[in-house]
Scaffold this active site. Structure first.
Site, PDB file in Angstrom:
ATOM      1  N   ARG A 105       0.891  -1.128   0.107  1.00 51.71           N
ATOM      2  CA  ARG A 105      -0.094  -0.042  -0.062  1.00 51.71           C
ATOM      3  C   ARG A 105       0.804   1.047   0.028  1.00 51.71           C
ATOM      4  NH1 ARG A 105      -5.249   1.180   3.516  1.00 51.71           N
ATOM      5  NH2 ARG A 105      -5.822  -0.305   2.081  1.00 51.71           N
ATOM      6  N   HIS A 132      -7.356   0.886  -6.565  1.00 54.60           N
ATOM      7  CA  HIS A 132      -7.608  -0.128  -5.380  1.00 54.60           C
ATOM      8  C   HIS A 132      -8.078  -1.435  -5.884  1.00 54.60           C
ATOM      9  CE1 HIS A 132      -7.462  -1.795  -1.477  1.00 54.60           C
ATOM     10  NE2 HIS A 132      -8.578  -0.855  -0.904  1.00 54.60           N
ATOM     11  N   GLN A 135      -9.415  -4.440  -3.864  1.00 58.83           N
ATOM     12  CA  GLN A 135     -10.973  -4.133  -3.307  1.00 58.83           C
ATOM     13  C   GLN A 135     -11.894  -4.184  -4.279  1.00 58.83           C
ATOM     14  OE1 GLN A 135     -12.182  -2.605  -0.058  1.00 58.83           O
ATOM     15  NE2 GLN A 135     -13.888  -3.163  -1.066  1.00 58.83           N
ATOM     16  N   ASP A 230     -18.209   6.047  -1.159  1.00 58.60           N
ATOM     17  CA  ASP A 230     -16.888   5.932  -0.260  1.00 58.60           C
ATOM     18  C   ASP A 230     -16.586   7.397   0.106  1.00 58.60           C
ATOM     19  OD1 ASP A 230     -14.280   5.427   0.364  1.00 58.60           O
ATOM     20  OD2 ASP A 230     -13.393   5.501  -1.603  1.00 58.60           O
ATOM     21  N   CYS A 271     -16.665   0.476   0.471  1.00 58.79           N
ATOM     22  CA  CYS A 271     -15.271  -0.004   0.775  1.00 58.79           C
ATOM     23  C   CYS A 271     -14.916  -0.222   2.206  1.00 58.79           C
ATOM     24  CB  CYS A 271     -14.387   0.286   0.050  1.00 58.79           C
ATOM     25  SG  CYS A 271     -14.183   2.159   0.100  1.00 58.79           S
ATOM     26  N   ARG A 299     -12.942  -9.496   1.326  1.00 57.91           N
ATOM     27  CA  ARG A 299     -11.607  -9.313   1.219  1.00 57.91           C
ATOM     28  C   ARG A 299     -10.707 -10.470   1.647  1.00 57.91           C
ATOM     29  NH1 ARG A 299      -9.832  -3.930   0.814  1.00 57.91           N
ATOM     30  NH2 ARG A 299      -7.940  -5.098   0.489  1.00 57.91           N
TER      31      ARG A 299
END
Ligand code: CP
Length: 348
Positions: A105, A132, A135, A230, A271, A299
């Protein structure tokens, strides 16, 4: 060995490859539910490099690796030399000698692409300032589980309401790649940018999907099978909070009034982490239409799928005879040298 493939962007994968990955994720989820997750990555190691904090990405990758029989190392923000006393290339060259796969990340997208260029092991993008991908692979898998009965993936309509975040960019990319119908509802200046529009357009030509960006949020939710939102601002955007609040509130907040304009079967996704009461209300996030925690759980299954996909084919599988040969050789060596190792007779 074939050239190394990395998971930096879903654009690097065909629709068929993404569907195969999702089939693998589904099978691993089923095996796990039966308490029978196979230890496909026994002895393998994952280096998890984080320049920013994380709950879902960190925990899902670490637990996934453990369930598969491997081991994960959490390389905390600020706790390795990267960026301070060691270059990106040197970090990549060292990690590739010690681990089988790297999850990263990074604040800048160029950091994860640089890591992938240098490392001789697969690199999985765990979020950058641009995208991402782990995700949204999880998100489409979750949509397949929750799509209206009988509806093909190619007929599914996804409306993302709010800022053009990294997740929004990635969702636009994967939905159009898969032949789905993606709408971004936001005030004009917060809509997806040229780069994402161009790739969505190209994807649609191949897949038969569609995309649109609009500031008419009421029209955008009318046919949505999934409503996704988001955060409206992220770390470093604090000075923009008043301006962003004025732009998004109240029209683009995912609340009961907006959800009531969508079909009754519409599911709500986020998310996470969420700013409850900002981009979405508690009433919506905790409603029966919300699937945010199924999404979060997926996830874990997604990371298992990604780790198996990228690591399993690269692992060496020595024969039992070869393992017995080395074990015997080393046990014999140690029985001859144990006295020395224990320091017996040391100083005589
Ligand atoms: N959605 C997501 O990536 O969550 P984390 O920031 O907690 O990893």
């Amino acid at each position: 060995m074939n050239p190394i493939r990395h998971f930096i962007d879903t654009q690097d994968f065909s629709k068929d490859e993404l569907l195969t990955l999702m089939s693998l994720i589904g099978q691993l989820k089923e095996a796990d539910a039966a308490g029978a997750c196979p230890k496909l990555l026994e002895g393998a190691s994952l280096g998890m490099l984080f320049e920013e904090p994380s709950t879902r990405t960190r925990v899902s990758f670490e637990v996934a690796m453990t369930k598969l029989g491997g081991h994960a190392l959490y390389l905390k923000p600020g706790e390795i030399h990267l960026g301070q006393r060691e270059s990106l290339n040197d970090t990549a060259d060292v990690l590739e000698r010690m681990v089988d796969v790297i999850e990263a990340r990074t604040l800048k997208h160029s950091t994860v692409t640089g890591l992938a260029r240098q490392a001789d092991v697969p690199v999985i993008n765990g979020l950058t300032d641009y995208n991402h991908p782990t995700q949204v692979l999880c998100d489409v898998f979750t949509m397949m589980e929750h799509a209206p009965a009988g509806k093909r993936l190619e007929d599914v309509r996804v409306t993302f309401v709010g800022d053009a975040t990294n997740v929004c960019n990635s969702l636009a990319a994967i939905c159009t790649r898969m032949g789905m119908h993606f709408t971004h509802a936001a005030p004009k200046r917060y809509q997806i940018g040229e780069q994402v529009r161009a790739l969505a357009e190209e994807n649609c030509k191949l897949s038969g999907g569609s995309w649109t960006a609009t500031d008419d949020v009421n029209a955008a939710v009318r046919e949505a099978d999934f409503l996704y939102t988001d955060l409206w601002w992220w770390v470093g955007q604090e000075s923009e909070i008043p301006e962003r609040s004025r732009a998004f509130m109240p029209d683009y907040q995912l609340n009961r009034a907006l959800l009531s304009k969508a079909p009754a079967h519409c599911r709500v996704m986020h998310c996470l982490p969420a700013s409850r009461g900002v981009e979405a209300t508690d009433e919506v996030l905790d409603s029966p239409q919300s699937i945010i925690f199924d999404q979060a759980e997926n996830r874990l299954h997604t990371e298992k799928g990604l780790l198996v996909w990228f690591v399993y084919p690269r692992l060496k599988r020595p024969s039992e005879a070869l393992k017995a040969h080395y074990r015997g050789q080393l046990e014999s060596f140690m029985s001859r040298t144990s006295e020395l190792a224990l320091g017996e007779g040391h100083g005589r």
